[in-house]
Design an enzyme around this catalytic site. Structure first.
Site, short mmCIF file in Angstrom:
data_model
loop_
_atom_site.label_atom_id
_atom_site.label_comp_id
_atom_site.label_asym_id
_atom_site.label_seq_id
_atom_site.Cartn_x
_atom_site.Cartn_y
_atom_site.Cartn_z
N ARG A 67 0.82 -1.21 0.00
CA ARG A 67 0.00 0.00 0.00
C ARG A 67 0.85 1.26 0.00
NH1 ARG A 67 -3.17 -3.46 3.51
NH2 ARG A 67 -1.95 -2.56 5.18
N GLU A 104 6.52 -10.67 14.30
CA GLU A 104 6.02 -11.23 15.56
C GLU A 104 6.32 -12.72 15.63
OE1 GLU A 104 1.90 -11.40 18.17
OE2 GLU A 104 1.94 -10.36 16.24
#
Length: 183
Positions: A67, A104
């Site tokens: 994006r 993560e």
């Protein structure tokens, strides 16, 4: 915040849709496609980010996949600057410079064509969202390894509760981090 900045923030925020449980249960996704579909809101966003690039003396803009490309390319055109994509590993042809970073659960790698940057360049990194800051931090490392300077990082939204700003402070080395909307 001045009234122009506040009205810009309100317009942009009104065009961002919340999507519950996407891409997985428990996540509130911030969908910018309604903003992109509104020519007034998209032009306002483009103008705001272009102004930040000019204010901070950028000579080129880096957009982060994916994006960030959508936002950074028109900003580069509006500001009269070059656009350099930072892609996921294996997506750019030819010689690249790569940077791995922690996620993560695991690692990822991004790449850039180092020859698109020079020591005279001041690079503004543009993305849609600053979350944990991992991708932005890796992009700053890439930019410096390519020999360019960092003019700053500009994002549409900062998810303040994820502490990405704190993670980027050392990597920015005094360069600004600008978020049009902080949530």
């Amino acid at each position: 915040m001045n009234s122009t900045a506040e009205s810009t923030r309100e317009l942009l925020l009104s065009r961002i849709r919340d999507v519950q449980d996407y891409p997985k249960p428990g996540v509130l996704f911030k969908d910018i496609t309604p903003l992109l579909a509104d020519p007034v809101a998209f032009a306002t966003l483009t103008d705001s980010l272009a102004e930040l690039c000019v204010r901070h003396g950028a000579t080129k803009i880096v957009g982060l996949e994916a994006r960030g490309f959508i936002l950074a390319a028109p900003v580069a055109v509006r500001a009269g600057l070059g656009f350099v994509p930072v892609r996921k590993a294996g997506k750019l042809p030819g010689a690249t410079l790569g940077q791995a970073y922690e996620l993560e659960y695991g690692t990822a790698e991004i790449e850039i064509h180092a020859e698109d940057l020079s020591a005279d360049d001041r690079i503004m990194v543009i993305d849609d969202v600053l979350a944990t800051g991992g991708t932005a931090e890796a992009s700053l490392q890439l930019i410096r390894r390519a020999g360019a300077q960092v003019a700053g990082v500009s994002v549409l939204m900062e998810l303040g509760f994820l502490a990405g700003r704190a993670r980027l402070e050392a990597a920015l080395r005094g360069a600004p981090l600008e978020a049009l909307i902080t949530l």
